[in-house]
Design an enzyme around this catalytic site. Sequence first.
Site, PDB file in Angstrom:
ATOM      1  N   ARG A   1       0.515  -1.234   0.295  1.00 53.31           N
ATOM      2  CA  ARG A   1       0.416   0.243   0.036  1.00 53.31           C
ATOM      3  C   ARG A   1       1.019   1.496  -0.426  1.00 53.31           C
ATOM      4  O   ARG A   1       1.443   2.121   1.050  1.00 53.31           O
ATOM      5  CB  ARG A   1      -1.098  -0.456   1.008  1.00 53.31           C
ATOM      6  CG  ARG A   1      -1.788  -0.595   1.001  1.00 53.31           C
ATOM      7  CD  ARG A   1      -2.877  -1.205   2.231  1.00 53.31           C
ATOM      8  NE  ARG A   1      -4.194  -1.829   2.456  1.00 53.31           N
ATOM      9  CZ  ARG A   1      -4.253  -3.012   2.715  1.00 53.31           C
ATOM     10  NH1 ARG A   1      -3.158  -3.531   3.495  1.00 53.31           N
ATOM     11  NH2 ARG A   1      -5.768  -3.639   2.856  1.00 53.31           N
TER      12      ARG A   1
ATOM     13  N   ARG B   1       1.145  -0.869  -5.448  1.00 55.88           N
ATOM     14  CA  ARG B   1      -0.860  -0.647  -5.603  1.00 55.88           C
ATOM     15  C   ARG B   1       0.248   0.913  -6.422  1.00 55.88           C
ATOM     16  O   ARG B   1       0.612   1.320  -4.622  1.00 55.88           O
ATOM     17  CB  ARG B   1      -1.288  -1.451  -4.428  1.00 55.88           C
ATOM     18  CG  ARG B   1      -2.914  -0.465  -4.711  1.00 55.88           C
ATOM     19  CD  ARG B   1      -3.466  -0.691  -3.826  1.00 55.88           C
ATOM     20  NE  ARG B   1      -3.428   0.082  -3.026  1.00 55.88           N
ATOM     21  CZ  ARG B   1      -4.682  -0.112  -1.602  1.00 55.88           C
ATOM     22  NH1 ARG B   1      -5.362  -0.739  -1.599  1.00 55.88           N
ATOM     23  NH2 ARG B   1      -4.206   0.412  -0.887  1.00 55.88           N
TER      24      ARG B   1
ATOM     25  N   GLU C   1     -12.663  -3.817  -6.317  1.00 52.04           N
ATOM     26  CA  GLU C   1     -13.310  -3.293  -4.742  1.00 52.04           C
ATOM     27  C   GLU C   1     -14.577  -2.489  -5.102  1.00 52.04           C
ATOM     28  O   GLU C   1     -14.580  -1.746  -4.238  1.00 52.04           O
ATOM     29  CB  GLU C   1     -12.033  -2.439  -4.152  1.00 52.04           C
ATOM     30  CG  GLU C   1     -11.185  -1.834  -4.658  1.00 52.04           C
ATOM     31  CD  GLU C   1      -9.896  -0.933  -3.950  1.00 52.04           C
ATOM     32  OE1 GLU C   1     -10.154  -1.073  -3.039  1.00 52.04           O
ATOM     33  OE2 GLU C   1      -9.004  -0.562  -4.444  1.00 52.04           O
TER      34      GLU C   1
ATOM     35  N   ASN D   1     -12.750  -5.442   1.704  1.00 48.25           N
ATOM     36  CA  ASN D   1     -12.497  -3.940   2.081  1.00 48.25           C
ATOM     37  C   ASN D   1     -13.557  -2.416   2.105  1.00 48.25           C
ATOM     38  O   ASN D   1     -14.610  -2.477   2.389  1.00 48.25           O
ATOM     39  CB  ASN D   1     -10.978  -3.497   2.689  1.00 48.25           C
ATOM     40  CG  ASN D   1     -10.253  -4.296   3.332  1.00 48.25           C
ATOM     41  OD1 ASN D   1     -10.304  -5.814   3.887  1.00 48.25           O
ATOM     42  ND2 ASN D   1      -8.595  -4.256   3.557  1.00 48.25           N
ATOM     43  N   ASP D   2     -13.308  -2.758   0.787  1.00 49.24           N
ATOM     44  CA  ASP D   2     -13.594  -1.743  -0.342  1.00 49.24           C
ATOM     45  C   ASP D   2     -14.718  -2.102  -0.773  1.00 49.24           C
ATOM     46  O   ASP D   2     -16.017  -1.809  -0.912  1.00 49.24           O
ATOM     47  CB  ASP D   2     -12.757  -1.218  -0.783  1.00 49.24           C
ATOM     48  CG  ASP D   2     -12.232  -0.031  -0.673  1.00 49.24           C
ATOM     49  OD1 ASP D   2     -12.768   0.847   0.664  1.00 49.24           O
ATOM     50  OD2 ASP D   2     -11.148   0.346  -0.633  1.00 49.24           O
TER      51      ASP D   2
HETATM   52  C1  PEP Z   1      -9.069  -3.078  -0.066  1.00 45.59           C
HETATM   53  O1  PEP Z   1     -10.016  -2.447  -0.274  1.00 45.59           O
HETATM   54  O2  PEP Z   1      -9.959  -4.838  -0.308  1.00 45.59           O
HETATM   55  C2  PEP Z   1      -7.816  -3.465  -0.007  1.00 45.59           C
HETATM   56  C3  PEP Z   1      -6.844  -4.465   0.101  1.00 45.59           C
HETATM   57  O3  PEP Z   1      -7.240  -2.083  -0.343  1.00 45.59           O
HETATM   58  P1  PEP Z   1      -7.406  -1.325   1.294  1.00 45.59           P
HETATM   59  O4  PEP Z   1      -7.678  -1.715   2.369  1.00 45.59           O
HETATM   60  O5  PEP Z   1      -5.857  -0.495   1.430  1.00 45.59           O
HETATM   61  O6  PEP Z   1      -8.715  -0.472   1.013  1.00 45.59           O
HETATM   62 MG    MG Z   2      -9.226  -0.094  -0.939  1.00 46.05          MG
END
Ligand code: PEP
Ligand code: MG
Length: 559
Positions: free
Chosen positions: A296, A332, A431, A454-455
């Site tokens: 990240r 990323r 995402e 997560n998103d």
């Molecule tokens: C996600 O969105 O699942 C992800 C891995 O990215 P981040 O948690 O950094 O938004």
């Molecule tokens: Mg994300």
Amino acid sequence: MKKIKGVSVSGGVAIGKVQIINQNKLVIKRHNIDKFEVEEELTKFEDSIEHVVEEIDLLIENISQSKVNKDILEAHKMILKDPDLTANIKKSIKTELLSLEKAIKLHFTDVIELFDNMENDYLSTRSSDYEDVAYRLLSHVLKQNDHLSHEINENAILVMNKISPSMATKVFKKQINGLCMEKGSKNSHSSIIARSMNLPMIVNVESIIDAVKDEDLVILNGNNGDVIVHPDDATIQKYRKFVAKQDEEKSQLLKVVDLPTKTKDNKKIPLMSNIEIPDEIQQVRKVKSEGIGLFRTEFLFMGTNKLPIEEEQFEIYKKVAEECYPNPLVIRTIDIGGDKLTKLLNIEHEVNPNLGCRGIRISLKYDLIFKQQIKAILRANLKGNIKIMFPMISCVAEIKKSKKIIQECSDELKVNKIKHNPNIKIGAMIEIPSAAITSDLLAKECDFLSIGTNDLVQYTMAVDRDNASLSEYYQPSHLSVLRLIKMTIENAHKENIKVALCGEMASEKKYIKLLIGLDVDELSVSPGRFLMVKKEILNTNYEAAAKLDEKIFHALVEV
Ligand code: PEP
Ligand code: MG
């Protein structure tokens, strides 16, 4: 016995004796100087910078020998070499006749305030780096050179106001049981490192320094944020059993380190790690991760009041890629919200930043920043193990534009005869529901896909991922989310490309069989969860998991 509630930033239970860590207060007595003292003050300033840079270099040497990472200290050196710092301090001395110590204090107070006021905790946490540098510089100028006056006791629970990055580098070298702080935040360097080391840590524990004294017994429950001060015997017994079980589980997990990551019926599931800062590479190596599935990089953009230039990024990517080699490193590009960059990029405040200009939208809008990052990546890819991944992709056009920019970067590097490797695999994060739904088209343009649950859960269920009071609506196993995951994997496989899953869902034991059954190719998880996930993969039968998934989908439709 007293229970104080804090915010857990790293799980697990720790029992130990308190050691309170104080940072000495620096007192400035001389505020102004006379005109004739200006030259002397300026020379003192330059000498001080030189001295502190040397002091940091020395620390870096020692630290690299003891394998604790040096990147935080490198960032501190960059803060000291910042031309703005030099210009500001010199101006204050020359035009306002401020003493050097006063000028330093003023400069850093302004910068620290800028970061502290950032609405989101990402940037605000970085003020601690500035506090740390200011402390180092001032303690040299004031000749009060005692940055951390304590020796750290083994197995201690460290209690402090907040932890500065340079204290963190000292503290994490020691065998401590846990950390408890009055202030702090989830995304600070120290919290991230504590999580990847599985070291219990609780922050925002109100008045903890007044509530305990050295050698008091305390219990940290990093699973729910409880700090138990002066526990009674029954509570101690209860938690001792918990810790014994936790230790036993940890030692059981170590047994899987050298085993190949495959299911019982021999399906290989490469397991990689997610990192936020280069320091985490030590943990990545310790668990023998098969690469980094998500770096990240926005975290590199948060420790400074300036965006990192191409050269700085190049050095970092090169180093991490070398550490990973021959395994892959998936970089990323910055996934930062406009809310976090408003001050740096001078952009408008957004009412709804999660639906605003973030991720790839920022990169495409500010293509100078994007190009610096892409060039740094292409230059660092000399061994060929780096892949680029784009966050917050919502449509194919964004991938096409990004690929065009990669081509432009490569052409420019070629014209300038700068060594680089343009043969790089390109992936999109899935995402946003629109990306999952058009994953058939994205798969044609990409070399791989990576699902960010997560998103994906946040946007599919329309629920803020950070709002604990809405957590009942945040359902990774909701049929809608599972359908999007399944659709993405099927579409990718039709184009013969692989799909990784790098969201937190991959780190939760209860979802691992489900994901393997859905035919996900790779998983990428936090280094602190790595061995638990690996053990679960080893315990899974792929064929049986696929059959079970059919039943689960059926059952979810009926609900
Ligand atoms: C996600 O969105 O699942 C992800 C891995 O990215 P981040 O948690 O950094 O938004
Ligand atoms: Mg994300």
